[in-house]
Write a protein that holds these residues in place. Structure first.
Motif, PDB file in Angstrom:
ATOM      1  N   LYS A 142       0.888  -1.292   0.004  1.00  0.00           N
ATOM      2  CA  LYS A 142      -0.057  -0.022  -0.018  1.00  0.00           C
ATOM      3  C   LYS A 142       0.836   1.350   0.004  1.00  0.00           C
ATOM      4  N   ASN A 143       2.253   1.117   0.069  1.00  0.00           N
ATOM      5  CA  ASN A 143       3.153   2.161  -0.095  1.00  0.00           C
ATOM      6  C   ASN A 143       2.628   3.411   1.141  1.00  0.00           C
ATOM      7  N   HIS A 144       2.608   2.808   2.314  1.00  0.00           N
ATOM      8  CA  HIS A 144       2.280   3.417   3.570  1.00  0.00           C
ATOM      9  C   HIS A 144       3.054   2.757   4.611  1.00  0.00           C
ATOM     10  N   HIS A 145       3.462   3.600   5.600  1.00  0.00           N
ATOM     11  CA  HIS A 145       4.142   3.108   6.735  1.00  0.00           C
ATOM     12  C   HIS A 145       3.693   3.626   8.032  1.00  0.00           C
ATOM     13  N   PRO A 146       3.523   2.592   9.046  1.00  0.00           N
ATOM     14  CA  PRO A 146       3.293   2.752  10.470  1.00  0.00           C
ATOM     15  C   PRO A 146       4.364   3.701  11.298  1.00  0.00           C
ATOM     16  N   THR A 160      -1.074   7.250  10.896  1.00  0.00           N
ATOM     17  CA  THR A 160      -1.438   8.645  10.421  1.00  0.00           C
ATOM     18  C   THR A 160      -0.621   8.722   9.157  1.00  0.00           C
ATOM     19  N   THR A 161      -1.317   9.484   8.500  1.00  0.00           N
ATOM     20  CA  THR A 161      -0.814  10.087   7.143  1.00  0.00           C
ATOM     21  C   THR A 161      -0.055  11.391   7.303  1.00  0.00           C
ATOM     22  N   HIS A 162       1.503  11.495   6.809  1.00  0.00           N
ATOM     23  CA  HIS A 162       2.138  12.430   7.044  1.00  0.00           C
ATOM     24  C   HIS A 162       1.998  13.660   5.844  1.00  0.00           C
ATOM     25  N   VAL A 163       1.704  13.384   4.734  1.00  0.00           N
ATOM     26  CA  VAL A 163       1.513  14.048   3.687  1.00  0.00           C
ATOM     27  C   VAL A 163       0.563  13.676   2.710  1.00  0.00           C
ATOM     28  N   PRO A 164      -0.809  14.513   2.605  1.00  0.00           N
ATOM     29  CA  PRO A 164      -1.149  15.348   3.264  1.00  0.00           C
ATOM     30  C   PRO A 164      -1.524  14.994   4.706  1.00  0.00           C
ATOM     31  N   ASP A 211      12.353  13.136   6.883  1.00  0.00           N
ATOM     32  CA  ASP A 211      11.352  13.401   6.048  1.00  0.00           C
ATOM     33  C   ASP A 211      11.119  12.248   4.699  1.00  0.00           C
ATOM     34  N   CYS A 212      10.314  11.485   4.981  1.00  0.00           N
ATOM     35  CA  CYS A 212      10.163  10.147   3.752  1.00  0.00           C
ATOM     36  C   CYS A 212       8.852  10.353   3.084  1.00  0.00           C
ATOM     37  N   CYS A 213       8.022  11.505   3.434  1.00  0.00           N
ATOM     38  CA  CYS A 213       6.572  11.304   2.923  1.00  0.00           C
ATOM     39  C   CYS A 213       6.225  12.321   2.025  1.00  0.00           C
ATOM     40  N   THR A 214       7.086  13.439   1.919  1.00  0.00           N
ATOM     41  CA  THR A 214       6.908  14.630   0.889  1.00  0.00           C
ATOM     42  C   THR A 214       7.389  14.054  -0.196  1.00  0.00           C
TER      43      THR A 214
HETATM   44  C1  LIG Z   1       6.150   9.716  -1.857  1.00  0.00           C
HETATM   45  C2  LIG Z   1       5.391   8.350  -1.262  1.00  0.00           C
HETATM   46  O1  LIG Z   1       4.100   8.409  -1.540  1.00  0.00           O
HETATM   47  C3  LIG Z   1       5.389   8.880   0.462  1.00  0.00           C
HETATM   48  O2  LIG Z   1       6.664   8.887   0.845  1.00  0.00           O
HETATM   49  C4  LIG Z   1       4.376   8.036   1.198  1.00  0.00           C
HETATM   50  C5  LIG Z   1       5.066   6.706   1.748  1.00  0.00           C
HETATM   51  N1  LIG Z   1       4.602   6.265   3.018  1.00  0.00           N
HETATM   52  C6  LIG Z   1       3.682   7.156   3.705  1.00  0.00           C
HETATM   53  N2  LIG Z   1       3.345   6.770   4.943  1.00  0.00           N
HETATM   54  C7  LIG Z   1       2.596   7.459   5.856  1.00  0.00           C
HETATM   55  N3  LIG Z   1       2.273   7.103   7.022  1.00  0.00           N
HETATM   56  N4  LIG Z   1       2.577   8.639   5.552  1.00  0.00           N
HETATM   57  C8  LIG Z   1       2.761   9.323   4.209  1.00  0.00           C
HETATM   58  O3  LIG Z   1       2.382  10.438   4.137  1.00  0.00           O
HETATM   59  C9  LIG Z   1       3.319   8.363   3.300  1.00  0.00           C
HETATM   60  N5  LIG Z   1       3.771   8.777   2.211  1.00  0.00           N
END
Ligand SMILES: C[C@H](O)[C@H](O)[C@H]1CNC2=NC(N)=NC(=O)C2=N1
Length: 220
Positions: A142-146, A160-164, A211-214
């Motif tokens: 799902k390309n999403h991390h805890p 939680t979702t970091h971005v947005p 920052d992994c989520c932007t």
């Molecule tokens: C660019 C990529 O889509 C993002 O890094 C994804 C990856 N996993 C993520 N995981 C979570 N928890 N929040 C995010 O915003 C998120 N963004």
């Protein structure tokens, strides 16, 4: 000294069903574990002694956790959904997960409504780790991390979702998947107060992670 790890066929079959790459992942896991036990056995264990006046750090963590829980009751917090999500759809799904709704859910809404969190407990570290491996495979899909932490037979998971920023459908989906995987891996009932230090551990990891989520195109 050599160590052999045995795993029940049931667990292996379950994990292989979840992801065909499990065999490779499991082998890597097993190697990692062998390696860390090897390291542990070579290094001298460090012991810390506390004077009578000085409380062990755990007491401090327990107190911090107590005030954290007291200052924010989940029932007062309103969910904050991330931009682009559909509150009309996510709201009812979230309700089913929350302990406050009385529908049997066990998650707590935290951090001003942008996150849900819960503790899972298993009989052994191996079962806990297998559960976490299964969750991590779903995260990859799902390309999403805890935000999570583990100590021995307990894992604390926050979605939680970091971005947005906010709660998104991925958080709700993965929390639901966690509940179902925990059943498959034999989750046990948590003892009262046993997991107080876990959110604190997770918060520390969050504070020092990059920052992994932007997405790249939004980075300055
Ligand atoms: C660019 C990529 O889509 C993002 O890094 C994804 C990856 N996993 C993520 N995981 C979570 N928890 N929040 C995010 O915003 C998120 N963004």
């Amino acid at each position: 000294m050599s160590f052999t790890f045995t795993r029940t066929t049931k667990t292996r079959t379950l994990l292989t069903k979840l992801n065909p790459n499990y065999r490779t992942l499991a082998e890597n896991n097993s190697l990692t574990r062998k390696f860390s036990i090897f390291i542990q056995n070579r290094s001298t264990p460090k012991t810390t002694t506390y004077s009578q006046q000085q409380s062990p750090p755990q007491t401090i963590i327990l107190n911090q956790q107590k005030s954290r829980t007291m200052s924010s009751s989940s029932s007062e917090i309103k969910p904050q959904f991330s931009e682009g999500s559909e509150p009309a759809v996510l709201g009812p799904a979230l309700d089913k997960l929350l302990a406050t709704s009385g529908a049997g859910g066990r998650w707590t809404l935290t951090q001003e409504g942008v996150a849900i969190e819960r503790t899972f407990k298993f009989k052994t570290f191996a079962k806990t780790w297998d559960f976490m491996t299964a969750v991590s495979l779903q995260c990859k899909l799902k390309n999403h991390h805890p935000e999570w932490s583990n100590v021995f037979n307990t894992t604390f998971i926050r979605w939680t979702t970091h971005v947005p920023k906010g709660l998104s459908s991925k958080d709700i989906e993965l929390a639901t998947i966690c509940d179902s995987l925990a059943k498959d891996f034999g989750e046990t009932e948590p003892e009262a107060g046993a997991s107080c230090a876990m959110p604190n551990l997770t918060d520390r990891a969050v504070a020092s992670s990059g920052d992994c989520c932007t997405p790249k195109h939004l980075k300055k």
